[in-house]
Write an enzyme that holds these catalytic residues in place. Sequence first.
Site, PDB file in Angstrom:
ATOM      1  N   LEU A  10     137.384  67.717  31.017  1.00 25.78           N
ATOM      2  CA  LEU A  10     138.083  68.970  30.731  1.00 25.78           C
ATOM      3  C   LEU A  10     138.919  68.850  29.458  1.00 25.78           C
ATOM      4  O   LEU A  10     139.790  67.990  29.361  1.00 25.78           O
ATOM      5  CB  LEU A  10     138.992  69.356  31.902  1.00 25.78           C
ATOM      6  CG  LEU A  10     138.317  69.435  33.279  1.00 25.78           C
ATOM      7  CD1 LEU A  10     139.288  70.019  34.299  1.00 25.78           C
ATOM      8  CD2 LEU A  10     137.031  70.254  33.221  1.00 25.78           C
ATOM      9  N   GLY A  13     142.196  73.056  27.367  1.00 26.44           N
ATOM     10  CA  GLY A  13     143.590  73.514  27.407  1.00 26.44           C
ATOM     11  C   GLY A  13     144.045  74.070  26.068  1.00 26.44           C
ATOM     12  O   GLY A  13     143.466  73.795  25.020  1.00 26.44           O
ATOM     13  N   ARG A  17     152.281  73.008  24.433  1.00 27.95           N
ATOM     14  CA  ARG A  17     153.497  72.201  24.275  1.00 27.95           C
ATOM     15  C   ARG A  17     153.404  71.169  23.155  1.00 27.95           C
ATOM     16  O   ARG A  17     154.396  70.572  22.773  1.00 27.95           O
ATOM     17  CB  ARG A  17     153.840  71.524  25.609  1.00 27.95           C
ATOM     18  CG  ARG A  17     154.467  72.495  26.598  1.00 27.95           C
ATOM     19  CD  ARG A  17     154.609  71.882  27.969  1.00 27.95           C
ATOM     20  NE  ARG A  17     153.311  71.774  28.637  1.00 27.95           N
ATOM     21  CZ  ARG A  17     153.096  71.089  29.763  1.00 27.95           C
ATOM     22  NH1 ARG A  17     154.083  70.420  30.322  1.00 27.95           N
ATOM     23  NH2 ARG A  17     151.898  71.057  30.292  1.00 27.95           N
ATOM     24  N   GLY A  82     142.283  77.775  35.309  1.00 23.82           N
ATOM     25  CA  GLY A  82     142.617  76.625  36.151  1.00 23.82           C
ATOM     26  C   GLY A  82     141.554  75.546  36.099  1.00 23.82           C
ATOM     27  O   GLY A  82     140.440  75.751  35.618  1.00 23.82           O
ATOM     28  N   THR A  83     141.949  74.369  36.627  1.00 23.70           N
ATOM     29  CA  THR A  83     141.057  73.202  36.515  1.00 23.70           C
ATOM     30  C   THR A  83     139.765  73.382  37.323  1.00 23.70           C
ATOM     31  O   THR A  83     138.696  72.912  36.902  1.00 23.70           O
ATOM     32  CB  THR A  83     141.782  71.928  36.978  1.00 23.70           C
ATOM     33  OG1 THR A  83     142.435  72.181  38.229  1.00 23.70           O
ATOM     34  CG2 THR A  83     142.823  71.489  35.971  1.00 23.70           C
ATOM     35  N   GLY A 106     140.606  65.333  29.170  1.00 28.04           N
ATOM     36  CA  GLY A 106     140.591  64.880  27.771  1.00 28.04           C
ATOM     37  C   GLY A 106     141.935  64.426  27.258  1.00 28.04           C
ATOM     38  O   GLY A 106     142.020  63.778  26.208  1.00 28.04           O
ATOM     39  N   ASP A 107     143.004  64.716  27.993  1.00 27.02           N
ATOM     40  CA  ASP A 107     144.339  64.364  27.493  1.00 27.02           C
ATOM     41  C   ASP A 107     144.930  63.174  28.241  1.00 27.02           C
ATOM     42  O   ASP A 107     146.130  62.963  28.222  1.00 27.02           O
ATOM     43  CB  ASP A 107     145.280  65.565  27.571  1.00 27.02           C
ATOM     44  CG  ASP A 107     145.500  66.046  29.001  1.00 27.02           C
ATOM     45  OD1 ASP A 107     144.825  65.538  29.928  1.00 27.02           O
ATOM     46  OD2 ASP A 107     146.345  66.941  29.197  1.00 27.02           O
ATOM     47  N   LYS A 336     141.529  47.710  -3.870  1.00 26.62           N
ATOM     48  CA  LYS A 336     140.700  48.816  -3.379  1.00 26.62           C
ATOM     49  C   LYS A 336     139.268  48.586  -3.797  1.00 26.62           C
ATOM     50  O   LYS A 336     139.007  48.291  -4.964  1.00 26.62           O
ATOM     51  CB  LYS A 336     141.199  50.140  -3.956  1.00 26.62           C
ATOM     52  CG  LYS A 336     140.466  51.331  -3.402  1.00 26.62           C
ATOM     53  CD  LYS A 336     140.214  52.430  -4.420  1.00 26.62           C
ATOM     54  CE  LYS A 336     139.031  52.142  -5.309  1.00 26.62           C
ATOM     55  NZ  LYS A 336     138.593  53.275  -6.135  1.00 26.62           N
ATOM     56  N   ASN A 371     140.691  51.527 -13.907  1.00 28.44           N
ATOM     57  CA  ASN A 371     139.361  51.897 -13.406  1.00 28.44           C
ATOM     58  C   ASN A 371     139.083  53.388 -13.469  1.00 28.44           C
ATOM     59  O   ASN A 371     137.988  53.823 -13.155  1.00 28.44           O
ATOM     60  CB  ASN A 371     139.205  51.419 -11.945  1.00 28.44           C
ATOM     61  CG  ASN A 371     140.274  52.005 -11.034  1.00 28.44           C
ATOM     62  OD1 ASN A 371     141.393  52.296 -11.460  1.00 28.44           O
ATOM     63  ND2 ASN A 371     139.931  52.193  -9.776  1.00 28.44           N
TER      64      ASN A 371
END
Length: 452
Positions: A10, A13, A17, A82-83, A106-107, A336, A371
């Site tokens: 899931l 959402g 928050r 809802g779930t 998923g959270d 780099k 470079n």
Amino acid sequence: MNDRVLAVVLAAGESTRMKSSKSKVLHTIGNRPMISHVIAALENTGVQDVALVVGRDAGPVIAAAGSGRLDVVAFEQTERLGTGHAVLAARDAISKGYDQIIIAYGDAPLIEAGPLIEALDKVRAGYDAVVIGFRTDRPTGYGRLLEQGGELVAIREEKDATAEERKTTSCNSGLMALNGARALALLGKITNNNVKGEYYLTDVIEVLRAQGGRATTVEAPADTVAGCNNRAELAELEAIWQRRRRHEMMVSGVTMIAPETVFLSFDTAIAPDVTIEPNVIFGPGVKVEAGAVIHAFSHLEGAHVSSGANVGPFARLRPGANLHANAKVGNFVEIKKAEIGEGAKVSHLTYIGDARIGANANIGAGTVTCNYDGFNKFETVIGADSFVGSNTLLVAPVTIGEGALTATGSVITEDVPDGAAAFGRARQVNKDGLGLKIMARNKALKEARKKK
Ligand code: UD1
Ligand code: CA
């Protein structure tokens, strides 16, 4: 075991928050989206297929979920009811006929395979549902697991619980395993007759008990099932994850002098007998081989450090930095996209980008590979056993031959042949007595200024 197992994850959402411009499951732990952590944990449980329930930011969420080994099929939940409603968004996947179904959020990115495998085994042994619970002395906000004689009889959401039920410290993590053959029929009977007016997945327990089914629980450590609702919790999950990874690495033979100051990424690979000094940050894509030392305050990303190499203190290795065995990159050096040959030394205050440095070359303090011309990048090649004098500017594209030398302070714009010495600076002239004259004049000027 040749069971067919589906995971329904899931991730629909709203993430309200988090106060974020993106879905919370895209926020990262160890530099990897939370949703990718969840899918990676499922890889080790025997899951074959993943049904991902998405809402907000569906495209990037699906991409992050699909970055691992498991095939992910996405289902959109158009309304957040809802779930229980969310799981049914994946109805077409569930109805394909699986032996077991895992439901995950998923959270909750810190989940581990162990409890999930245990839950699947209990479903195989005859339970219709097995819920993964955890113990906490701060249960507020979680669904409570109401148990009797080893069986789970109901999950009561905080808002619907009696004062007595709220005292239960055994909580619902959100993870559960269901009998695949019965799942759809059970989920279809969930109603939204509760305080929040939502379809609660958790009601599946009472639904199945009413039909004579059986449910039970598996307990998982609280810090492996913790979820994330806001950024303070995100930071807590990050801290838990970092502690876990550092511990795994130290147990596998990596020395960390102050582990709490070392930050790792999901794919950081460090071999045994590497020493990491305090305050080192590993961005994504770093591999460090046995016996290397990473000194304090270094920052590495997309880099490979071979065995016996030395990095820092205060070094920065950027993507494409490849240090061969026993190479040395010292303080205030930035590398780099460059090969630093075996035993080569770049010890102080230097920028090496888009370059290939041969074995045992010595790069003096203050050397810069120039470079970039504002539009294009050019390569610098520095031969083995060469000596680049301090403060040399290497204007790329340019090649320094093997065993060649550049004089300190040179601006090198032309290739230097093997074994040659290059002087790219103005010749020095000494003028007798002039130093004293200049200083006398400067002193007089200063005194004249004071008198005004
Ligand atoms: C849920 C559980 C609770 C448990 C807690 C653990 C229910 C009814 N409650 O409560 O027992 O203790 O998790 O953290 O299941 N989602 C959707 N679509 C929806 C609603 C939710 O995809 O319509 C997703 C959310 O993105 C989230 C997950 O489902 O990933 C859980 O939803 P959330 O609203 O956070 O449930 P909780 O109230 O925390
Ligand atoms: Ca939640």
